[in-house]
Design an enzyme around this catalytic site. Sequence first.
Site, PDB file in Angstrom:
ATOM      1  N   CYS A 119       0.833  -1.204   0.000  1.00  0.00           N
ATOM      2  CA  CYS A 119       0.000   0.000   0.000  1.00  0.00           C
ATOM      3  C   CYS A 119       0.864   1.248   0.000  1.00  0.00           C
ATOM      4  O   CYS A 119       1.422   1.628   1.037  1.00  0.00           O
ATOM      5  CB  CYS A 119      -0.935  -0.005   1.210  1.00  0.00           C
ATOM      6  SG  CYS A 119      -1.930   1.491   1.364  1.00  0.00           S
ATOM      7  N   CYS A 136      -0.506   4.059   2.243  1.00  0.00           N
ATOM      8  CA  CYS A 136      -0.295   3.819   3.680  1.00  0.00           C
ATOM      9  C   CYS A 136       1.149   4.087   4.096  1.00  0.00           C
ATOM     10  O   CYS A 136       1.398   4.667   5.161  1.00  0.00           O
ATOM     11  CB  CYS A 136      -0.633   2.370   4.022  1.00  0.00           C
ATOM     12  SG  CYS A 136      -2.254   1.802   3.480  1.00  0.00           S
ATOM     13  N   ASP A 137       2.100   3.638   3.284  1.00  0.00           N
ATOM     14  CA  ASP A 137       3.489   3.575   3.739  1.00  0.00           C
ATOM     15  C   ASP A 137       4.477   4.425   2.945  1.00  0.00           C
ATOM     16  O   ASP A 137       5.655   4.490   3.303  1.00  0.00           O
ATOM     17  CB  ASP A 137       3.965   2.117   3.704  1.00  0.00           C
ATOM     18  CG  ASP A 137       3.110   1.212   4.579  1.00  0.00           C
ATOM     19  OD1 ASP A 137       2.685   1.679   5.647  1.00  0.00           O
ATOM     20  OD2 ASP A 137       2.871   0.058   4.194  1.00  0.00           O
TER      21      ASP A 137
END
Length: 314
Positions: free
Chosen positions: A134, A137-138
């Site tokens: 992701c 997300c990261d």
Amino acid sequence: MAKHYDVIVIGAGPGGMTAALYASRANLSVLMLDRGIYGGQLNNTAAVENYPGFKSIMGPDLAEKMYQGSTQFDAEYAYGSVESVTVADDGLKTITTDSDVYETQALVIATGSEYRKLGVPGEDKYGGRGVSYCAVCDGAFFKNKPVVVVGGGDSAVEEGGYLSQLTSQVNIIHRRDQLRAQKILQDRAFANDKIGFTWDTIVTEILGDDQKVTGVMTHNKKTGKDQEVPVDGVFIYVGNQPMTEAFTDLGITDEAGWIVTDEKMQTNVPGIFAVGDVRQKDLRQITTAVGDGGIAGQEAFNYLQTLQDKVQTK
């Protein structure tokens, strides 16, 4: 004591939320069940540019708007990880979660799919320590650092573009000699100076020290050359697999685990419908999931009407 609803929707992604909207708007009692926050993979998506009504919208924002719409006619939402589904002789479906038991005559499965893993050494070891599925997300953890993206489809190329805004360099590693992504995504990637491509190559191992990823080992399928590539992050987009483990005993899936339905989203078990990415189909997009959900919500209503008609004619 099991809690009873006219319709239960397992999964609260775009397809599940749309099914809940249509069913609840038909004045049915509806429950959406999900093991996490509503929105599904929308919450892991950056800009959505192919959903009608929005030139561009962030995935989490679209998820929130969909949720507000899906609950406007009193559809309920609850957390729960589904462990099993059984069907009685009279068609009553019992859904057992890790915390509750529910009953319904009409069940819509909208559990979607999850990211497929590479299955190489180091992938699990460095999960959350440099290995990610992701970018939204990261990606921020790799600001001004080099990363690789593994894959060649829409997700790989689109998320590679997102990562290029944060990282120092993005190297897209693909096992073929051309991408599978939509042409508009390819054109953007090829025009992006911060994105490079490694063709005909697979990742055979993810390397790291005691704390984090330090690189990947690659193998070129045409030349046979093995090479170590130093990177700080590995983003993997090599396809999806259906989340249907709880439904295998129902006999509604194909050999790969995808749920088989007809054009009315009906499975081979009366009163069980499936929508969105969990279905056996070619195009898995937000728009197709929403279309599936609208059909399933209406067909669940029609199914309940047939049951009521049978009772009245007895």
